[in-house]
Design a protein around this motif. Sequence first.
Motif, PDB file in Angstrom:
ATOM      1  N   MET A 100       8.104  85.318  70.801  1.00 56.35           N
ATOM      2  CA  MET A 100       7.857  85.788  69.431  1.00 56.35           C
ATOM      3  C   MET A 100       7.379  87.229  69.372  1.00 56.35           C
ATOM      4  O   MET A 100       7.436  87.857  68.313  1.00 56.35           O
ATOM      5  N   THR A 121       9.034  78.396  61.315  1.00 55.72           N
ATOM      6  CA  THR A 121       8.451  79.726  61.168  1.00 55.72           C
ATOM      7  C   THR A 121       6.973  79.743  61.533  1.00 55.72           C
ATOM      8  O   THR A 121       6.290  78.711  61.503  1.00 55.72           O
ATOM      9  N   ARG A 149       3.422  89.032  58.366  1.00 56.81           N
ATOM     10  CA  ARG A 149       4.834  88.701  58.441  1.00 56.81           C
ATOM     11  C   ARG A 149       5.016  87.203  58.721  1.00 56.81           C
ATOM     12  O   ARG A 149       4.103  86.540  59.230  1.00 56.81           O
ATOM     13  N   ILE A 151       7.829  84.903  60.717  1.00 62.03           N
ATOM     14  CA  ILE A 151       9.001  85.044  61.580  1.00 62.03           C
ATOM     15  C   ILE A 151       9.419  83.677  62.134  1.00 62.03           C
ATOM     16  O   ILE A 151       8.623  82.745  62.229  1.00 62.03           O
ATOM     17  N   THR A 152      10.683  83.602  62.495  1.00 62.30           N
ATOM     18  CA  THR A 152      11.292  82.332  62.891  1.00 62.30           C
ATOM     19  C   THR A 152      11.221  82.107  64.391  1.00 62.30           C
ATOM     20  O   THR A 152      11.380  83.036  65.186  1.00 62.30           O
ATOM     21  N   ASP A 239      15.137  95.447  61.711  1.00 63.75           N
ATOM     22  CA  ASP A 239      14.881  94.003  61.827  1.00 63.75           C
ATOM     23  C   ASP A 239      13.890  93.715  62.952  1.00 63.75           C
ATOM     24  O   ASP A 239      13.022  92.844  62.820  1.00 63.75           O
ATOM     25  N   LYS A 242      10.379  94.690  61.828  1.00 65.24           N
ATOM     26  CA  LYS A 242       9.816  93.685  60.929  1.00 65.24           C
ATOM     27  C   LYS A 242       9.306  92.482  61.708  1.00 65.24           C
ATOM     28  O   LYS A 242       8.253  91.928  61.396  1.00 65.24           O
ATOM     29  N   ARG A 243      10.033  92.081  62.728  1.00 64.51           N
ATOM     30  CA  ARG A 243       9.624  90.919  63.520  1.00 64.51           C
ATOM     31  C   ARG A 243       8.350  91.215  64.311  1.00 64.51           C
ATOM     32  O   ARG A 243       7.465  90.362  64.440  1.00 64.51           O
TER      33      ARG A 243
END
Length: 274
Positions: A100, A121, A149, A151-152, A239, A242-243
């Motif tokens: 992650m 998530t 945030r 995240i997945t 992207d 953001k993660r």
Amino acid sequence: MVVELDKKTGKYMFAGKIYKDEKYSKAYVSRIYFFLNKLYKFGVTSEYIQSNSMTYVKRDLRLNERKEEMTIWQQYDFDLFIEEVDEQMMKCFYSVLFYMGLRRGETMVLQWKDIDFRKQTIDINKTYRYKEKDPNKWLTPPKTNNSYRTITMPNTLSKMLREWFLECSKWDDFTKDKFVFGYYKPISPQTVQRRFDDAYNKAKEKDDGLPKIRIHDFRHSHASFLINNMAGAGFSGFDIAKRLGDTVETLHNTYAHWFDTKDKSIVDMMNKLL
């Protein structure tokens, strides 16, 4: 102890000695500088001393100093390491870091209510203040606004955390407010480091080529994996930022070398097609 200017050399003296910071890393010198500055400020505020001598200290910014290359792990390295982690909770902890890209503090304070297994998530909404002695001040807002945030998780990690959740939910006073790693209170950074060192040393005996990384390098390893696969997978640097909870500018500054490599790949592709 005071900081004084040596008129002969033009250098500053601390406790009667002249210190040349070039023999130490820039990061190490900065840590000492900020610690002493904070100490002197406390002395002034508490009226133990009249002035902060650190205001006279001029540090060499070393603008041309080359940054050390990051040490990262590939999937093989992580697999070798995680096999030697005995505890289920710690396997999950290091897997969250690797898959992650969370910061250590963000991972330490995860609560079960932050994990949505239906959507797969993790919601990052707080971090851990390592050196605060008061338990009421352990939890703080994330590092920056970008650090908030959701995240997945990949399927492998989601399955691993679900199994750990089912184990924890058997305990008498379980609620989703409990910490994923540590239960009543966040796991300590000392425990994280000690368990890491134990597993790493065992893995090193099996493969002497396994590089030694810092805990924060799990995050760098995740970033490297994403950067090296972004072209084929159809996502961008934005992207990835953001993660990770960073800005695009921070991402490019931190991982400039890897982005340079991808830039070369782009040009190679263009040369073939044009």
